[in-house]
Motif scaffolding. Structure first.
Motif, short mmCIF file in Angstrom:
data_model
loop_
_atom_site.label_atom_id
_atom_site.label_comp_id
_atom_site.label_asym_id
_atom_site.label_seq_id
_atom_site.Cartn_x
_atom_site.Cartn_y
_atom_site.Cartn_z
N THR A 1 0.83 -1.20 0.00
CA THR A 1 0.00 0.00 0.00
C THR A 1 0.86 1.25 0.00
O THR A 1 2.05 1.20 0.26
N GLY A 2 0.22 2.38 -0.26
CA GLY A 2 0.86 3.68 -0.17
C GLY A 2 -0.17 4.73 0.19
O GLY A 2 -1.35 4.57 -0.10
N ILE A 3 0.28 5.78 0.82
CA ILE A 3 -0.63 6.85 1.23
C ILE A 3 -0.49 8.03 0.27
O ILE A 3 0.61 8.50 0.01
N ASP A 4 -1.63 8.49 -0.24
CA ASP A 4 -1.67 9.72 -1.03
C ASP A 4 -2.13 10.81 -0.08
O ASP A 4 -3.32 10.92 0.22
N LYS A 5 -1.17 11.60 0.40
CA LYS A 5 -1.49 12.66 1.37
C LYS A 5 -2.39 13.73 0.76
O LYS A 5 -3.21 14.31 1.44
N GLN A 6 -2.23 13.96 -0.53
CA GLN A 6 -3.04 14.96 -1.21
C GLN A 6 -4.52 14.58 -1.17
O GLN A 6 -5.39 15.42 -0.98
N ALA A 7 -4.82 13.29 -1.34
CA ALA A 7 -6.21 12.82 -1.31
C ALA A 7 -6.62 12.35 0.07
O ALA A 7 -7.80 12.09 0.31
N ASP A 8 -5.65 12.25 0.99
CA ASP A 8 -5.90 11.73 2.33
C ASP A 8 -6.48 10.32 2.27
O ASP A 8 -7.46 10.00 2.93
#
Length: 183
Positions: free
Chosen positions: A62-69
């Motif tokens: 997995t990975g986190i897209d901080k822009q989309a939260d």
């Protein structure tokens, strides 16, 4: 069941997980070991595993897209010989809990192949049974032949991810572009 998550590259652990990964994703649609190692070096991914006793039976990258939260599930797989026993749901439940509490995201995004095959229908059904919603938009990448659709899960109805597949694919594309970038 033992659930573990790491954001550090561990060659020994990856060798065990790679067998599950290769079983589930045997064709060209998967990332190479070098790309995945670079993803860990860039601090852009997490490896989730679930084990029965001392044997890892499921994995997710997995990975986190901080822009989309949002958390993006790049790959989720269960060992072929133990599929249908609830390990995928258990792993996904742990990922949901971690995403909501530790990562503080408002939801999860996943992409699924949209060609009308029995296997793809089973995958979509798995995600839907676990609370995900399929978007109508069909995305065609330039580097792989099969079309994809986005699915999403919101944790809070008042703070939602976009329901528009085009917008969700902006997050997915950002993640893939960063993963494939050399630096």
């Amino acid at each position: 069941m033992e659930y573990q998550i790491t954001d550090e590259w561990d060659e020994t652990r990856w060798i065990t997980v790679e067998q599950i990964y290769e079983q589930a994703f045997p064709l060209d649609g998967k990332k190479s070991r070098d790309i995945i190692r670079r993803m860990f070096e860039k601090r852009m991914c997490q490896l989730h595993t679930i084990a029965q006793g001392s044997e890892i039976v499921g994995m997710a990258l997995t990975g986190i897209d901080k822009q989309a939260d949002a958390l993006l599930i790049d790959y989720l797989a269960v060992r072929t010989d133990v599929r249908g026993r609830g390990y995928g749901r258990l792993l996904l439940d742990r990922i949901k809990q971690w995403t909501r509490t530790a990562a503080g995201c408002k939801g999860i995004i996943v992409e699924v192949e949209s060609e009308p095959t029995e296997e793809n229908s089973r995958r979509v059904h798995f995600w839907e049974m676990n609370g995900f919603h399929l978007t109508a938009y069909v995305h065609q990448y330039i580097w792989v032949p099969e079309p994809y659709q986005a699915m999403y899960l919101n944790f809070d109805e008042m703070d939602r991810l976009p329901e528009d597949g085009i917008m969700l694919f902006r997050s997915i594309t950002r993640f893939h572009e960063k993963a494939y970038r050399r630096k």
